[in-house]
Design a protein around this motif. Structure first.
Motif, PDB file in Angstrom:
ATOM      1  N   CYS A 197     -13.331   9.486  -5.903  1.00 14.88           N
ATOM      2  CA  CYS A 197     -12.409   9.042  -4.664  1.00 14.88           C
ATOM      3  C   CYS A 197     -11.502  10.386  -4.323  1.00 14.88           C
ATOM      4  CB  CYS A 197     -11.554   7.738  -5.035  1.00 14.88           C
ATOM      5  SG  CYS A 197     -10.357   7.425  -3.894  1.00 14.88           S
ATOM      6  N   PRO A 198     -11.439  10.869  -3.245  1.00 21.66           N
ATOM      7  CA  PRO A 198     -10.660  11.946  -3.117  1.00 21.66           C
ATOM      8  C   PRO A 198      -9.232  11.667  -2.872  1.00 21.66           C
ATOM      9  CG  PRO A 198     -11.973  11.516  -1.071  1.00 21.66           C
ATOM     10  CD  PRO A 198     -12.233  10.408  -2.202  1.00 21.66           C
ATOM     11  N   THR A 199      -8.732  10.444  -2.416  1.00 20.13           N
ATOM     12  CA  THR A 199      -7.294  10.262  -2.362  1.00 20.13           C
ATOM     13  C   THR A 199      -6.734   9.450  -3.624  1.00 20.13           C
ATOM     14  OG1 THR A 199      -7.966   8.161  -1.181  1.00 20.13           O
ATOM     15  CG2 THR A 199      -8.141  10.269   0.392  1.00 20.13           C
ATOM     16  N   GLY A 200      -7.551   8.894  -4.268  1.00 15.06           N
ATOM     17  CA  GLY A 200      -6.805   8.204  -5.290  1.00 15.06           C
ATOM     18  C   GLY A 200      -6.569   6.570  -4.970  1.00 15.06           C
ATOM     19  N   ALA A 201      -7.517   6.342  -3.947  1.00 14.21           N
ATOM     20  CA  ALA A 201      -7.432   4.908  -3.534  1.00 14.21           C
ATOM     21  C   ALA A 201      -8.203   4.099  -4.351  1.00 14.21           C
ATOM     22  CB  ALA A 201      -8.025   4.788  -2.093  1.00 14.21           C
ATOM     23  N   SER A 202      -9.361   4.410  -4.849  1.00 14.81           N
ATOM     24  CA  SER A 202      -9.888   3.666  -6.019  1.00 14.81           C
ATOM     25  C   SER A 202      -9.504   4.114  -7.464  1.00 14.81           C
ATOM     26  CB  SER A 202     -11.438   4.162  -6.189  1.00 14.81           C
ATOM     27  OG  SER A 202     -12.153   3.575  -4.946  1.00 14.81           O
ATOM     28  N   PHE A 203      -8.732   3.108  -7.983  1.00 19.65           N
ATOM     29  CA  PHE A 203      -8.168   3.277  -9.316  1.00 19.65           C
ATOM     30  C   PHE A 203      -8.297   2.298 -10.297  1.00 19.65           C
ATOM     31  CE2 PHE A 203      -5.334   0.651  -6.590  1.00 19.65           C
ATOM     32  CZ  PHE A 203      -4.644   0.042  -7.480  1.00 19.65           C
ATOM     33  N   ARG A 204      -8.124   2.551 -11.616  1.00 18.20           N
ATOM     34  CA  ARG A 204      -8.309   1.390 -12.677  1.00 18.20           C
ATOM     35  C   ARG A 204      -6.960   1.155 -13.276  1.00 18.20           C
ATOM     36  NH1 ARG A 204      -8.912   1.230 -18.343  1.00 18.20           N
ATOM     37  NH2 ARG A 204     -10.197  -0.376 -19.019  1.00 18.20           N
ATOM     38  N   ARG A 205      -6.621  -0.021 -13.240  1.00 18.79           N
ATOM     39  CA  ARG A 205      -5.359  -0.477 -14.023  1.00 18.79           C
ATOM     40  C   ARG A 205      -5.430  -0.249 -15.282  1.00 18.79           C
ATOM     41  NH1 ARG A 205      -2.439  -5.598 -10.944  1.00 18.79           N
ATOM     42  NH2 ARG A 205      -3.096  -6.606 -12.979  1.00 18.79           N
ATOM     43  N   ALA A 206      -4.297  -0.313 -15.906  1.00 21.44           N
ATOM     44  CA  ALA A 206      -4.286  -0.338 -17.501  1.00 21.44           C
ATOM     45  C   ALA A 206      -5.017  -1.681 -18.130  1.00 21.44           C
ATOM     46  CB  ALA A 206      -2.684  -0.255 -18.033  1.00 21.44           C
ATOM     47  N   ASP A 207      -5.005  -2.762 -17.359  1.00 23.81           N
ATOM     48  CA  ASP A 207      -5.388  -3.902 -17.957  1.00 23.81           C
ATOM     49  C   ASP A 207      -7.076  -4.075 -17.537  1.00 23.81           C
ATOM     50  OD1 ASP A 207      -5.453  -4.460 -15.238  1.00 23.81           O
ATOM     51  OD2 ASP A 207      -4.127  -6.414 -15.658  1.00 23.81           O
ATOM     52  N   GLY A 208      -7.529  -2.988 -17.040  1.00 17.20           N
ATOM     53  CA  GLY A 208      -9.202  -2.937 -16.782  1.00 17.20           C
ATOM     54  C   GLY A 208      -9.459  -3.114 -15.598  1.00 17.20           C
ATOM     55  N   ILE A 209      -8.773  -3.770 -14.771  1.00 17.43           N
ATOM     56  CA  ILE A 209      -8.972  -4.156 -13.387  1.00 17.43           C
ATOM     57  C   ILE A 209      -9.296  -2.869 -12.315  1.00 17.43           C
ATOM     58  CG2 ILE A 209      -8.628  -5.497 -11.164  1.00 17.43           C
ATOM     59  CD1 ILE A 209      -6.921  -7.303 -12.840  1.00 17.43           C
ATOM     60  N   VAL A 210     -10.466  -2.972 -11.788  1.00 17.51           N
ATOM     61  CA  VAL A 210     -10.873  -1.545 -10.978  1.00 17.51           C
ATOM     62  C   VAL A 210     -10.430  -2.065  -9.480  1.00 17.51           C
ATOM     63  CG1 VAL A 210     -12.365   0.067  -9.712  1.00 17.51           C
ATOM     64  CG2 VAL A 210     -12.273  -0.748 -12.542  1.00 17.51           C
ATOM     65  N   MET A 211      -9.721  -1.446  -8.722  1.00 26.35           N
ATOM     66  CA  MET A 211      -9.125  -1.941  -7.328  1.00 26.35           C
ATOM     67  C   MET A 211      -9.186  -0.679  -6.234  1.00 26.35           C
ATOM     68  SD  MET A 211      -5.807  -4.091  -8.473  1.00 26.35           S
ATOM     69  CE  MET A 211      -5.559  -4.613  -6.640  1.00 26.35           C
TER      70      MET A 211
END
Length: 255
Positions: A132-146
């Motif tokens: 992802c070039p903008t950081g819109a796809s990210f993984r939270r510390a609790d493992g959820i990918v959003m």
């Protein structure tokens, strides 16, 4: 004259019950979904003390059952999307936004066919985040990918990188949507483990609740006493595309 104690108590119980299931239109196309009476919004930052995960027993997934898909659609407003005028129904059904897909696997040696739901696998090392070039796809510390829809530019690199085909792109304007799932044209979306529930004190996903066959177990993978951890200890399980070494948060048994 003030209400009697019995009437006041009855009124409070009525309001609590109503709040648990209320969905109110606050603007054209926007539905406000209130929290259940026992839910409480998160007050502390997400940490890695918890890792949310899921075990799906393919033996319990009945052929033709779509309860988990329907529940996911309803929870996230995907059922509010109408088929475009003049579209082919069969093509629309294959291409419409889905956060859970029903997949059939065939063992080439035995010929055995397995049905299972396929959603975002919530990888520890998610390829969608890497590209992802903008950081819109990210993984939270609790493992959820959003996906952060505010900075998603619709490039769809994440869709190409995902080995599970778990993401959808919104091609058209979204006329109706719930407040907790602000969907919009030009954005990518996918399963988020019903994060709106988890961040408001609940501990189940819509698909888990809807499964009549109890094929889905959800919970904290870091808690050895959680239902999902106990199930993983009891039953052999696999990752889809384990060769990629993504350490997925979704596991499957009996496939």
């Amino acid at each position: 004259m003030s209400m009697s104690r019995e009437k006041q108590q009855g009124r409070r119980e009525f309001l609590k019950t109503s709040a648990a299931a209320a969905a109110v239109t606050i603007a054209p196309g926007v539905m406000l979904h209130t929290l259940s009476a026992d839910a409480a919004p998160r007050t502390e930052p997400v940490t890695d003390k918890v890792r949310w995960g899921m075990l799906i027993d393919a033996n319990k997934c009945a052929d033709g059952c779509t309860e988990c898909v329907a529940a996911c659609d309803k929870e996230n407003g995907l059922d509010l999307v109408d088929m475009p005028e003049g579209a082919d129904p069969s093509l629309w059904e294959r291409q419409r936004p889905r956060w859970i897909r029903q997949v059939k696997l065939k063992d080439n040696l035995s010929g055995r066919i397995t049905n299972l739901p396929m959603m975002c696998q919530h990888c520890e090392e998610p390829p969608c985040v890497d590209v992802c070039p903008t950081g819109a796809s990210f993984r939270r510390a609790d493992g959820i990918v959003m996906v952060d829809r505010h900075i998603c530019i619709g490039c769809r690199y994440c869709m190409m990188a995902c080995p599970y085909k778990a993401r959808s792109f919104i091609h058209a304007e979204v006329a109706e949507k719930p407040t907790h799932t602000p969907r919009g044209k030009g954005c990518v979306e996918s399963c988020n483990f019903c994060v709106q529930r988890l961040d408001n004190g609940e501990s189940t996903t819509a698909c888990q609740e809807a499964c009549k066959h109890q094929a889905i177990v959800f919970g904290d993978l870091n808690d050895p006493d959680s239902a999902v951890s106990q199930a993983l200890k009891k039953y052999p399980s696999v990752q889809i595309r384990a060769d990629l070494k993504l350490n997925t948060g979704v596991r499957y048994s009996n496939i």
